[in-house]
Every structure is written in C-alpha cells, then in structure tokens.
Design a protein around this motif. Structure first.
Motif, PDB file in Angstrom:
ATOM      1  N   TYR A 141      64.393 -47.207  61.139  1.00 37.18           N
ATOM      2  CA  TYR A 141      63.168 -46.805  60.445  1.00 37.18           C
ATOM      3  C   TYR A 141      62.538 -48.022  59.781  1.00 37.18           C
ATOM      4  CZ  TYR A 141      60.009 -43.655  57.940  1.00 37.18           C
ATOM      5  OH  TYR A 141      58.903 -42.993  57.481  1.00 37.18           O
ATOM      6  N   HIS A 142      61.223 -48.137  59.887  1.00 39.97           N
ATOM      7  CA  HIS A 142      60.535 -49.378  59.534  1.00 39.97           C
ATOM      8  C   HIS A 142      60.625 -49.752  58.061  1.00 39.97           C
ATOM      9  CE1 HIS A 142      56.747 -47.379  57.925  1.00 39.97           C
ATOM     10  NE2 HIS A 142      57.471 -46.382  58.364  1.00 39.97           N
ATOM     11  N   THR A 143      60.899 -48.806  57.176  1.00 40.41           N
ATOM     12  CA  THR A 143      60.944 -49.131  55.743  1.00 40.41           C
ATOM     13  C   THR A 143      62.361 -49.159  55.173  1.00 40.41           C
ATOM     14  OG1 THR A 143      60.665 -46.812  55.091  1.00 40.41           O
ATOM     15  CG2 THR A 143      58.655 -48.135  55.374  1.00 40.41           C
ATOM     16  N   GLU A 144      63.370 -48.964  56.030  1.00 42.25           N
ATOM     17  CA  GLU A 144      64.744 -48.883  55.545  1.00 42.25           C
ATOM     18  C   GLU A 144      65.600 -49.997  56.156  1.00 42.25           C
ATOM     19  OE1 GLU A 144      65.866 -46.801  53.276  1.00 42.25           O
ATOM     20  OE2 GLU A 144      63.999 -45.675  53.079  1.00 42.25           O
ATOM     21  N   PRO A 145      66.707 -50.381  55.490  1.00 45.86           N
ATOM     22  CA  PRO A 145      67.607 -51.384  56.060  1.00 45.86           C
ATOM     23  C   PRO A 145      68.116 -50.959  57.433  1.00 45.86           C
ATOM     24  CG  PRO A 145      68.163 -50.953  53.757  1.00 45.86           C
ATOM     25  CD  PRO A 145      67.152 -49.925  54.157  1.00 45.86           C
ATOM     26  N   ARG A 146      68.342 -51.926  58.306  1.00 43.78           N
ATOM     27  CA  ARG A 146      68.744 -51.632  59.676  1.00 43.78           C
ATOM     28  C   ARG A 146      70.041 -50.833  59.746  1.00 43.78           C
ATOM     29  NH1 ARG A 146      66.535 -54.827  63.860  1.00 43.78           N
ATOM     30  NH2 ARG A 146      68.523 -54.798  64.962  1.00 43.78           N
ATOM     31  N   GLU A 147      70.937 -51.046  58.784  1.00 41.19           N
ATOM     32  CA  GLU A 147      72.232 -50.370  58.836  1.00 41.19           C
ATOM     33  C   GLU A 147      72.166 -48.924  58.325  1.00 41.19           C
ATOM     34  OE1 GLU A 147      72.018 -52.637  54.906  1.00 41.19           O
ATOM     35  OE2 GLU A 147      71.475 -52.983  57.013  1.00 41.19           O
ATOM     36  N   PRO A 151      68.426 -39.939  56.929  1.00 37.92           N
ATOM     37  CA  PRO A 151      68.689 -38.539  57.274  1.00 37.92           C
ATOM     38  C   PRO A 151      67.483 -37.768  57.791  1.00 37.92           C
ATOM     39  CG  PRO A 151      68.661 -38.851  54.894  1.00 37.92           C
ATOM     40  CD  PRO A 151      68.644 -40.219  55.492  1.00 37.92           C
ATOM     41  N   PHE A 152      66.276 -38.247  57.494  1.00 40.23           N
ATOM     42  CA  PHE A 152      65.083 -37.537  57.943  1.00 40.23           C
ATOM     43  C   PHE A 152      64.441 -38.175  59.170  1.00 40.23           C
ATOM     44  CE2 PHE A 152      63.778 -40.590  54.681  1.00 40.23           C
ATOM     45  CZ  PHE A 152      62.813 -41.318  55.359  1.00 40.23           C
ATOM     46  N   PHE A 153      64.996 -39.286  59.653  1.00 42.61           N
ATOM     47  CA  PHE A 153      64.419 -39.991  60.797  1.00 42.61           C
ATOM     48  C   PHE A 153      65.188 -39.587  62.061  1.00 42.61           C
ATOM     49  CE2 PHE A 153      64.003 -44.208  63.175  1.00 42.61           C
ATOM     50  CZ  PHE A 153      62.792 -43.826  63.749  1.00 42.61           C
ATOM     51  N   HIS A 164      67.674 -46.837  78.124  1.00 39.38           N
ATOM     52  CA  HIS A 164      68.442 -47.789  78.926  1.00 39.38           C
ATOM     53  C   HIS A 164      67.563 -48.413  80.012  1.00 39.38           C
ATOM     54  CE1 HIS A 164      71.815 -49.578  81.077  1.00 39.38           C
ATOM     55  NE2 HIS A 164      71.383 -48.996  82.185  1.00 39.38           N
ATOM     56  N   GLU A 165      66.782 -47.602  80.680  1.00 37.88           N
ATOM     57  CA  GLU A 165      65.931 -48.105  81.755  1.00 37.88           C
ATOM     58  C   GLU A 165      64.857 -49.058  81.243  1.00 37.88           C
ATOM     59  OE1 GLU A 165      64.429 -44.750  83.851  1.00 37.88           O
ATOM     60  OE2 GLU A 165      66.415 -44.164  84.646  1.00 37.88           O
ATOM     61  N   HIS A 166      64.504 -48.948  79.958  1.00 37.62           N
ATOM     62  CA  HIS A 166      63.507 -49.846  79.375  1.00 37.62           C
ATOM     63  C   HIS A 166      64.162 -50.979  78.577  1.00 37.62           C
ATOM     64  CE1 HIS A 166      60.889 -46.505  80.469  1.00 37.62           C
ATOM     65  NE2 HIS A 166      59.866 -47.335  80.347  1.00 37.62           N
ATOM     66  N   GLY A 167      65.467 -51.111  78.721  1.00 37.71           N
ATOM     67  CA  GLY A 167      66.166 -52.226  78.090  1.00 37.71           C
ATOM     68  C   GLY A 167      66.251 -52.160  76.585  1.00 37.71           C
ATOM     69  N   VAL A 168      66.240 -50.962  76.037  1.00 40.33           N
ATOM     70  CA  VAL A 168      66.267 -50.806  74.584  1.00 40.33           C
ATOM     71  C   VAL A 168      67.699 -50.563  74.119  1.00 40.33           C
ATOM     72  CG1 VAL A 168      65.405 -49.524  72.607  1.00 40.33           C
ATOM     73  CG2 VAL A 168      63.937 -49.846  74.601  1.00 40.33           C
ATOM     74  N   LYS A 169      68.242 -51.528  73.402  1.00 37.77           N
ATOM     75  CA  LYS A 169      69.544 -51.355  72.760  1.00 37.77           C
ATOM     76  C   LYS A 169      69.372 -51.130  71.259  1.00 37.77           C
ATOM     77  CE  LYS A 169      72.080 -54.121  76.142  1.00 37.77           C
ATOM     78  NZ  LYS A 169      72.948 -55.303  76.369  1.00 37.77           N
ATOM     79  N   GLU A 170      68.460 -51.900  70.676  1.00 40.59           N
ATOM     80  CA  GLU A 170      68.091 -51.715  69.274  1.00 40.59           C
ATOM     81  C   GLU A 170      66.598 -51.978  69.141  1.00 40.59           C
ATOM     82  OE1 GLU A 170      70.890 -52.351  65.795  1.00 40.59           O
ATOM     83  OE2 GLU A 170      71.276 -54.118  67.055  1.00 40.59           O
ATOM     84  N   ALA A 171      65.965 -51.257  68.236  1.00 42.81           N
ATOM     85  CA  ALA A 171      64.528 -51.437  68.018  1.00 42.81           C
ATOM     86  C   ALA A 171      64.152 -50.834  66.680  1.00 42.81           C
ATOM     87  CB  ALA A 171      63.723 -50.787  69.152  1.00 42.81           C
ATOM     88  N   THR A 172      62.973 -51.190  66.212  1.00 41.55           N
ATOM     89  CA  THR A 172      62.422 -50.635  64.975  1.00 41.55           C
ATOM     90  C   THR A 172      61.216 -49.780  65.315  1.00 41.55           C
ATOM     91  OG1 THR A 172      63.156 -52.532  63.679  1.00 41.55           O
ATOM     92  CG2 THR A 172      61.410 -51.176  62.724  1.00 41.55           C
ATOM     93  N   TYR A 173      61.197 -48.579  64.777  1.00 40.47           N
ATOM     94  CA  TYR A 173      60.100 -47.640  65.031  1.00 40.47           C
ATOM     95  C   TYR A 173      58.918 -47.945  64.124  1.00 40.47           C
ATOM     96  CZ  TYR A 173      57.535 -43.198  64.826  1.00 40.47           C
ATOM     97  OH  TYR A 173      56.559 -42.233  64.833  1.00 40.47           O
TER      98      TYR A 173
END
Length: 296
Positions: A141-147, A151-153, A164-173
């Motif tokens: 979530y864009h406003t919270e620490p990555r770790e 609970p609402f996201f 997986h097909e788009h190569g996304v392992k980690e990302a920020t929304y």
C-alpha cells in the motif's frame, strides 16, 4: 433482480443512492457521491464496467471500476484496476445483494481482460468474493511501510497467474487520483452536496479517523468538534479553531504550524515515534496544505 450498465439519465439517481448508502458510515456525512459524479469524466473510468442493480423496479445498487497502476521496484509501471464505490440502498443491505453485484461485476471485468484488482475494504465482507490481503501477493500500500500487512488493503487475481505472467513479484499500488477529488476541491464538494436533500451528519465509533481541517488535531470525541453559528456541530474543525461559525484565530498557515509546534510534547505522547519540533514542522508543511482551511 437485474444487473445492467448504468444509463446517463440515471446518473443523479445513482449519486443519491450512493449518498444514502455511505452516509455517516466512514465519516460524518460522506463524499463518495461526489467521487462518482466527477469520475465519469475521468480517463481512468471504465464505462463498460459501470453497473446498476435493479430490484422492485428501482435502482438499489451500483458499482464502478477504474484503471490504476502497480509500480515495480525498478520504477516501471504496469496497469492494474480497482473498483468502488459499491453501493447498496440501506433498505437492501445485509441481504446478499452486495455480494451478487460484486461477483457479477468481477466476472464481467475478467471478460474485459481485467487481470488483477486491488481495493480498500473490510475483509470480513470481501473474503466471500475471494479477496485476500494484498500483501500476500507482494503488493504494498502506497502510504504504509513495505513490510506491513495492511488489514484493509485487499486484492484478487481475476485471471490466473496474471501477476506471474507480467513479471510482478513485488510492487506498490497507486490508487487513481480521482478518488480524492472531494479533498482536493472541498468547496466544490460542499456546493455539490448542498444540491441534495439535507441530512444530519453524525460522528460515531468505528468511523475513519477525522482531523481538524485547520490545525490537524485528531477528532476522537464529539466534544472535540467545533460549532456552527446555530450551535450545531461543525465536522470540519475542532473546538479550539472554530466556534459559533467563526475561526478563533486570525492566523496564516505558517502561524498555525508554529502555534501547534509548541504542543509537540503532548503530541508525542500519542505518537509511535516521537518527533522533534523541526521534524514536526517538516511534516506539517507537507500535511497542512491538504487541509480545507489552507487549500489554495
């Protein structure tokens, strides 16, 4: 029951439905009907996924979808999607209509190539449509620490292995900017809301945190709020900034920041990480311009 695309001549009726559905739920009053009103002209709006639900020959539900983005660790962006507001008239809530509308719209979204949906909501409801915490997908979530496991996201893959097909392992929304239009243009929102029948605002436990739109003070009790000229509660400002329809200080934003800075020791008692006065000033210069009183 029938679910179909919304018609332009139904816009006002659906906006009023949205207002009724969200009134006093997350905050005193609501803003979702203004988001909907403004969003139909937003390039992120997806008219092919703008549905109404009909029951007893009247519109009782509505949902809209929007384009969003995932930002990968290398800085690249890939498309994602979100939805909301999703509205069910109060007379039909807690009867299964919301889940039926949601499941129908998610299936239509999948048919339109929507592969992955992020949203903010109550997992106790959305888990019944297959949503889980977005952190389980590695989406932050864009406003919270990555770790953080926010609970609402929540998120759901509509097309199997889409991430997986788009190569996304980690990302920020990154949520669509148009969802915050009422906060960006508070005077326009007030004028829009005034065109609807008057309803009484109420503050109660369980709503989202409210903050004074002058000094940023957290408003936790009804006694914290200021008053209008007629003695009624003003839900925008605290009792220390606004009374009987008037601001109590003739002050600039800079002056308000300095006034608040003198209470840093009291603020630190409620903060997980204490701040110095200079750290508070830096934070305030980012936060205060977003408050209604200081909007340019």
């Amino acid at each position: 029951m029938n679910i179909r695309l919304e018609k332009p001549e139904e816009y006002r009726e659906v906006e009023n439905l949205t207002r009724e559905a969200f009134w006093n739920v997350y905050r005193p009053g609501c803003k979702e009907h203004f988001v909907l009103n403004q969003y139909r002209n937003n390039p992120d709006f997806i008219p092919e996924l703008d549905f109404v639900m009909i029951e007893d020959e009247k519109i009782i539900g509505h949902i809209m979808f929007s384009k969003a983005e995932l930002v990968l660790d290398d800085g690249s962006h890939i498309p994602s999607w979100t939805f909301g507001p999703i509205s069910i008239h109060p007379d039909y809530q807690r009867k299964g209509y919301g889940l039926k509308l949601l499941n129908h719209s998610l299936e239509k979204a999948r048919e339109h190539g929507v592969g992955f949906v992020c949203m903010e909501g109550n997992i106790d409801f959305y888990k019944h449509a297959g949503f889980i915490l977005a952190s389980h997908f590695g989406i932050h979530y864009h406003t919270e620490p990555r770790e953080s496991e926010v609970p609402f996201f929540l998120a759901k893959e509509l097309i199997h292995d889409w991430l997986h097909e788009h190569g996304v392992k980690e990302a920020t929304y990154c949520p669509p900017k148009g969802y915050f239009v009422a906060d960006e243009y508070p005077n326009d929102f007030d004028a829009f809301d005034a065109t609807f029948p008057k309803k009484e605002k109420a503050f109660h436990e369980g709503q989202l945190p409210q903050f004074c739109q002058s000094c940023g003070m957290k408003l936790s009790r009804i006694e914290d709020f200021g008053t209008n000229a007629d003695g009624s509660t003003n839900f925008d400002y605290c009792q220390y900034c606004y009374k009987d329809g008037q601001f109590l200080q003739d002050v600039t934003m800079e002056g308000m920041i300095e006034h608040c800075a003198q209470f840093i020791n009291e603020m630190n008692k409620m903060m997980p990480q204490p701040m110095t006065i200079e750290e508070y000033r830096q934070m305030a210069h980012t936060f205060f311009p977003m408050l209604k009183r200081w909007k340019k």
